[in-house]
Enzyme design. Structure first.
Site, mmCIF file in Angstrom:
data_model
loop_
_atom_site.group_PDB
_atom_site.id
_atom_site.type_symbol
_atom_site.label_atom_id
_atom_site.label_comp_id
_atom_site.label_asym_id
_atom_site.label_seq_id
_atom_site.Cartn_x
_atom_site.Cartn_y
_atom_site.Cartn_z
ATOM 1 N N SER A 106 -1.365 4.776 -2.343
ATOM 2 C CA SER A 106 -1.249 3.487 -3.026
ATOM 3 C C SER A 106 -0.923 3.647 -4.509
ATOM 4 C CB SER A 106 -2.574 2.729 -2.881
ATOM 5 O OG SER A 106 -2.588 1.566 -3.690
ATOM 6 N N TYR A 130 3.960 -1.371 -5.853
ATOM 7 C CA TYR A 130 4.038 -2.757 -6.302
ATOM 8 C C TYR A 130 5.035 -2.784 -7.458
ATOM 9 C CZ TYR A 130 -0.413 -3.605 -3.881
ATOM 10 O OH TYR A 130 -1.397 -3.712 -2.944
ATOM 11 N N THR A 156 5.474 -3.041 -1.100
ATOM 12 C CA THR A 156 4.609 -4.121 -0.624
ATOM 13 C C THR A 156 5.158 -5.445 -1.132
ATOM 14 O OG1 THR A 156 2.621 -2.763 -0.429
ATOM 15 C CG2 THR A 156 2.295 -5.114 -0.754
ATOM 16 N N LYS A 219 6.790 -3.535 3.395
ATOM 17 C CA LYS A 219 5.486 -3.819 3.999
ATOM 18 C C LYS A 219 5.078 -5.261 3.690
ATOM 19 C CE LYS A 219 0.638 -2.234 3.709
ATOM 20 N NZ LYS A 219 0.026 -3.429 3.072
ATOM 21 N N HIS A 243 -1.662 -7.615 4.903
ATOM 22 C CA HIS A 243 -2.529 -7.051 3.870
ATOM 23 C C HIS A 243 -3.992 -7.049 4.321
ATOM 24 C CE1 HIS A 243 -1.577 -5.850 -0.374
ATOM 25 N NE2 HIS A 243 -2.877 -5.709 -0.406
#
Length: 331
Positions: A106, A130, A156, A219, A243
């Protein structure tokens, strides 16, 4: 405790993690309807088992974007692993390599990309991104990940703003002072608002493609229309995801959304799914409905909370054994 199934790890984590950490990991948005539906939807799907099929030898390996993994379960991107275990994402990376599967690291890791890479050299790793208002910081992260040998970039798409997770609001959740979002230290010192960029559109997929040679996996797709747009914009994979029910409440369960996404892409890109996988039979159901692989989020954190790298390997091994058994019993 004797750890027989994933719910045993969940019970351990709930009992022994600090409440604020448990609440953060467990949180869903608003009434948690979608979080819970992710699990319940699997229970409504039934097998039609076939008999006398010779299941004495089974091969559970698969490939994702050309890389072989030992079985079709990877580790989804989740933040702040040091809340579960002191070594954090380094332990996660080591467990994934030991079990020969994919770990998606992440953006909001409590270890740097360099630390994660060094902890498990040779492991299959993708990096989850992100896109932030500070585009230079996002660009730098992409280039760092590629230089360190990460093999995929996971964008994402479902977090223009953070969903309302009531327990986090009640708890005033924030990381303890000794933990940092290591990959973003210093990146947002001049930013007075949320660092997330809510203006991101499909055109930003083209921007990402201009930055990297890595395959791009998107995603957060839940509809036929967005699946078609993902293919149109040249991504190599889709993760059907809500999520973990932490963003928009009362959207579809991911296993339900999987069917229309698979139908829409018609084999042009690989399709994966996360959310609600708690048993090896859930993995088999997802594959039967068209997923190439599934990714687990919360169960990986429960494994870390139990025994770090060893606990996460236990979680993956249980899923692997249950998946193999489900395949055999379904014929």
């Amino acid at each position: 405790m004797s750890m027989v199934c994933l719910s045993d790890f969940e019970a351990y984590a709930k009992r022994y993690l600090p409440k604020i950490a448990w609440d953060y990991f467990a949180a869903g948005a608003d009434d948690c309807t979608t979080r819970d539906e992710n699990i319940l939807a699997y229970k409504r799907i039934h097998f039609r088992p076939r008999m006398l099929r010779d299941v004495s030898v089974m091969d559970i390996r698969t490939k994702i974007l050309g890389s072989e993994i030992s079985f079709p379960v990877g580790i989804a991107p989740t933040g702040f692993h040091q809340l579960a275990w002191p070594d954090g994402e380094k332990s996660t990376a080591r467990a994934a390599r030991a079990m020969d599967t994919c770990y998606i690291a992440s953006t909001y890791s409590t270890c740097t990309l360099e630390e994660i890479s060094a902890a498990a050299p040779g492991g299959l790793r993708w990096f989850q991104l992100y896109i932030h208002r500070n585009r230079a910081a996002s660009q730098q992260l992409v280039r760092r990940a590629e230089a360190l040998g990460f093999q995929g970039l996971v964008l994402t798409a479902d977090l223009p703003y953070t969903g309302k997770r009531r327990d986090d609001v009640r708890n005033g959740f924030r990381l303890p002072p000794h933990m940092k979002v290591k990959n973003l230290e210093g990146a947002f010192e001049v930013c007075k608002m949320s660092p997330l960029d809510p203006s991101v559109t499909w055109n930003d997929v083209y921007w990402l493609r201009s930055l990297t040679h890595l395959p791009i996996i998107i995603k957060g797709i839940l509809t036929r229309e967005d699946a078609e747009l993902a293919v149109k914009h040249g991504v190599q994979g889709i993760i059907v995801s809500n999520h973990g029910g932490r963003q928009l409440d009362e959207g579809p369960a991911t296993i339900d959304a999987l069917v229309e996404v698979v139908e829409a892409v018609r084999g042009r890109v690989e399709v994966y799914v996360d959310g609600g996988i708690r048993k090896g039979s859930d993995v088999l159901k997802a594959l039967a409905l068209g997923a190439k692989c599934v990714f687990i989020g919360r169960p990986a954190l429960w494994g870390l909370a139990y025994k770090g790298e060893e606990g996460l390997q236990d979680v993956l091994r249980i899923l692997q054994d249950e998946f193999r058994l489900s395949m055999a019993l379904a014929g």
